[in-house]
Design an enzyme around this catalytic site. Structure first.
Site, short mmCIF file in Angstrom:
data_model
loop_
_atom_site.label_atom_id
_atom_site.label_comp_id
_atom_site.label_asym_id
_atom_site.label_seq_id
_atom_site.Cartn_x
_atom_site.Cartn_y
_atom_site.Cartn_z
N GLY A 62 0.77 -1.23 0.00
CA GLY A 62 0.00 0.00 0.00
C GLY A 62 0.80 1.29 0.00
N SER A 63 2.10 1.21 0.24
CA SER A 63 2.91 2.43 0.29
C SER A 63 4.35 2.10 -0.05
CB SER A 63 2.84 3.07 1.68
OG SER A 63 3.41 2.22 2.65
N LEU A 98 0.32 -8.52 9.54
CA LEU A 98 1.14 -9.67 9.16
C LEU A 98 1.79 -10.37 10.34
CD1 LEU A 98 2.85 -8.35 5.91
CD2 LEU A 98 0.79 -9.72 6.13
N SER A 158 17.49 -6.57 1.90
CA SER A 158 18.09 -5.24 1.93
C SER A 158 19.60 -5.39 1.91
CB SER A 158 17.66 -4.50 3.20
OG SER A 158 18.45 -3.35 3.42
N TYR A 209 16.74 -5.66 12.56
CA TYR A 209 16.31 -5.58 11.17
C TYR A 209 17.32 -6.24 10.24
CZ TYR A 209 15.16 -3.28 6.68
OH TYR A 209 14.86 -3.00 5.37
#
Length: 255
Positions: free
Chosen positions: A21-22, A71, A149, A162
């Site tokens: 969505g973004s 999620l 990433s 992360y």
């Protein structure tokens, strides 16, 4: 900017995108919609996602199907996948894009924070793949694309939970590729560099920081969300039919 390439085999393909969505996810949603695919996307941000669906419907006459789900709630995730399948048919292209890259220092990470970070950045990649595999088998194959990433490759130190998750995505990609390859299900990863999404510009981009980072790229231009679309379409399409267990780094040649 959307890529000019057209992949005819993606037309009418059932595609599911998490976090669509973004940011990068919205660009991916548009990219597949523009190819004529039947797109469903999952996102927790309802207003922005509905606006995106309306805008793409007006632009392309091909409305993506928005599904609201958290999620980190695996049962909700499974239900969303089942709804997407009932709407568009068995998913043959899955794009695991959703992520949350809050900065955090080693001294501040608690057990709950660590577990919550993995629950957003790693765990859904596996369980979304698990939920679509049966349909891919029935369809005779498919493509799973996991977004990781370059942050863990360049020793970025201000978000260790992360980067651990993003490294884990590479291991998951290779493991799933080895398991699912005999069933003609390809699994690959895309590793973006520093993509200038609205979130990045709002929270972390400074003029000095961006200038310094550009000097590390062989192509000294800003990476934009649309720059991730072409590589993703390629990995989804039959143009890459013998490409699996790979990580495609899209970072402008960051040194």
């Amino acid at each position: 900017m959307m890529p000019s390439a057209v992949f005819p085999d993606l037309k009418n393909r059932s595609v599911l995108i998490t976090g669509g969505g973004s940011g990068i996810g919205a660009a991916l949603t548009e990219g597949f919609v523009a190819q004529g695919a039947r797109v469903a996307f999952i996102d927790i941000a309802e207003a922005a996602s509905q606006d995106l669906a309306n805008a793409l419907d007006n632009k392309y006459g091909n409305r993506p199907f928005y599904l609201k789900a958290d999620l980190t709630d695996i049962e909700a995730l499974r239900n969303a996948v089942a709804t997407a399948i009932s709407k568009n048919g068995p998913v043959t292209v899955l794009v695991n894009n959703a992520a949350w890259d809050d900065r955090h220092d080693i001294d501040d990470v608690t057990e709950n924070y660590w577990d919550g970070n993995q629950a957003i950045n790693l765990r859904p990649h596996f369980f979304t793949a698990q939920a679509v595999v049966s349909g891919m088998r029935t369809a005779g194959g498919g493509s799973i694309i996991n977004f990781t990433s370059i942050s863990f490759m360049i020793n970025q130190g201000n978000l260790p939970a992360y980067t651990a998750a993003k490294a884990g995505i590479i291991g998951l990609t290779k493991g799933l590729a080895g398991r699912l390859g005999p069933e003609k299900i390809r699994v690959n990863a895309i590793a973006p560099g520093w993509v200038m999404t609205e979130r990045q510009r709002t929270h972390w981009v400074t003029e000095e920081g961006l200038e310094a980072y550009m000097k590390r790229q062989a192509i000294p231009e800003e990476l934009l969300p649309g720059d991730m679309v072409g590589p993703c379409l390629f990995l989804a399409s039959d143009a890459s039919r013998m490409l699996t267990a790979q990580t495609l780094i899209v970072d402008g040649g960051c040194l």
